[in-house]
Write a protein that holds these residues in place. Structure first.
Motif, PDB file in Angstrom:
ATOM      1  N   GLY A 105      35.992  41.241  34.157  1.00 58.65           N
ATOM      2  CA  GLY A 105      35.005  40.501  34.932  1.00 58.65           C
ATOM      3  C   GLY A 105      35.614  39.534  35.920  1.00 58.65           C
ATOM      4  N   ASP A 106      36.693  38.847  35.522  1.00 53.39           N
ATOM      5  CA  ASP A 106      37.271  37.872  36.441  1.00 53.39           C
ATOM      6  C   ASP A 106      37.984  38.541  37.607  1.00 53.39           C
ATOM      7  OD1 ASP A 106      39.062  38.937  34.725  1.00 53.39           O
ATOM      8  OD2 ASP A 106      40.086  37.065  34.205  1.00 53.39           O
ATOM      9  N   ALA A 107      38.503  39.759  37.383  1.00 53.17           N
ATOM     10  CA  ALA A 107      39.177  40.478  38.478  1.00 53.17           C
ATOM     11  C   ALA A 107      38.219  41.387  39.233  1.00 53.17           C
ATOM     12  CB  ALA A 107      40.337  41.305  37.927  1.00 53.17           C
ATOM     13  N   GLU A 140      48.215  46.053  33.652  1.00 53.09           N
ATOM     14  CA  GLU A 140      47.812  45.657  35.005  1.00 53.09           C
ATOM     15  C   GLU A 140      47.069  44.322  34.975  1.00 53.09           C
ATOM     16  OE1 GLU A 140      47.198  50.150  36.885  1.00 53.09           O
ATOM     17  OE2 GLU A 140      45.511  49.021  36.069  1.00 53.09           O
ATOM     18  N   TYR A 141      46.255  44.145  33.943  1.00 53.35           N
ATOM     19  CA  TYR A 141      45.492  42.894  33.857  1.00 53.35           C
ATOM     20  C   TYR A 141      46.418  41.708  33.597  1.00 53.35           C
ATOM     21  CZ  TYR A 141      41.941  39.554  32.334  1.00 53.35           C
ATOM     22  OH  TYR A 141      41.143  38.455  32.204  1.00 53.35           O
ATOM     23  N   GLY A 189      49.765  36.616  38.368  1.00 54.43           N
ATOM     24  CA  GLY A 189      49.715  36.352  39.800  1.00 54.43           C
ATOM     25  C   GLY A 189      48.736  35.258  40.173  1.00 54.43           C
ATOM     26  N   GLN A 190      47.750  35.002  39.287  1.00 60.41           N
ATOM     27  CA  GLN A 190      46.769  33.969  39.579  1.00 60.41           C
ATOM     28  C   GLN A 190      47.242  32.577  39.162  1.00 60.41           C
ATOM     29  OE1 GLN A 190      43.970  34.976  41.276  1.00 60.41           O
ATOM     30  NE2 GLN A 190      45.120  36.892  41.226  1.00 60.41           N
TER      31      GLN A 190
END
Length: 298
Positions: free
Chosen positions: A260-262, A270-271, A277-278
């Protein structure tokens, strides 16, 4: 042009299945009804026979709730989950084209009857009732009665619109009926781990213990689903506690889930990379802290 529509019962919130869901899940009745309508609306746009490739988790994304909520939906008889698909029970009766055509015809007939009733009450400007028929007057020209068309002695057979019903049936007194040798051979080949006679006895015991679920009509589909679940769990004579092996770690690592956040589907790896990266780097955090201290010192 009118959009897509579905028929909904006026007493939906008082149906025993809905009230049972409220008791089991603790969700308010209006939320249960809304999620049910959302499910039906989504299915009406994506299936013609009530069967869709979906899991409890996917239904939670579409209509709200969580996977446990939709598994409770299955337990009260609204849906059935089987091999990555969901089957909406009673689809042909409620949402098929024939069912919607019947509902549309009923509305048109009701409107027509109301118009006929209003037409009988029409009045002319001076208050006199409109004549319904010119009885006693001489009919001339085209108004004269024409001889009736000869009626054929035999009525042509009308094509049946209803689907052929399954011959398989079940009652609490007589048990199973209509299961042919061809059915037994087909099921034995499709579900080799399921011993048919024992599974039929188990299904009968389960139906007697759950009388609310005994109102099914498509018994063939019920038995196929029962045997499929038995096969998936290891068969009739599976060892106690022996469950089918799940996906391998390699297969699990390749699975994608909606984040949901991505706002997109990703594997776990990948998540994790996206989350890293955030986050601000250590150097960036230290630099921000030094700048803050410098400002406070001046």
């Amino acid at each position: 042009m009118a959009g897509e529509w579905i028929p909904v019962d006026c007493n939906l919130g008082m149906k025993p299945e809905v009230l049972e869901l409220v008791d089991e899940t603790g969700v308010p009745v209006e939320v249960v009804g809304w999620r049910l309508i959302q499910l039906w609306s989504w299915a009406a746009l994506n299936t013609a026979d009530g069967t869709i490739r979906a899991t409890p988790a996917r239904l939670a994304m579409v209509a709200g709730g969580d996977a446990d909520f939709w598994l409770a939906f299955e337990r009260v008889g609204w849906v059935s989950f089987l091999n990555g698909t969901v089957v909406i029970e009673g689809w042909d009766k409620r949402f098929s084209r024939a069912a919607k055509a019947r509902a549309g015809n009923a509305r048109r007939q009701d409107t027509h009857r109301k118009k006929d009733g209003n037409a009988g009450a029409l009045r002319t400007r001076n208050g006199a009732a409109l004549p319904q028929d010119r009885t006693g007057e001489e009919k001339t020209g085209e108004e004269k009665e024409q001889p009736a068309t000869p009626v054929p002695t035999t009525e042509p057979a009308k094509p049946s619109r209803s689907r052929a019903k399954s011959a398989v049936a079940w009652t609490a007194d007589a048990g199973w009926a209509g299961i042919t040798d061809a059915d037994r051979a087909e099921w034995a080949a499709a579900f080799p781990g399921a011993v048919l006679e024992q599974e039929l006895a188990k299904a009968t015991a389960w139906l007697k213990a759950n009388p609310k679920r005994a109102g099914r009509r498509n018994w063939r589909r019920f038995l196929v689903g029962w045997l499929q679940r038995c096969q998936d769990k290891g068969g009739t004579h599976r060892e106690a506690g022996n469950r089918p092996s799940g996906p391998t770690p390699e297969e699990r690592a390749k699975r994608r889930f909606f984040r949901g956040d991505a706002q997109r589907s990703m594997t776990d790896q990948e998540y994790a990379e996206w989350r890293r990266g955030q986050r601000p780097s250590t150097e960036a955090v230290a630099l921000a802290g030094a700048i803050t201290l410098a400002k406070e010192g001046t």
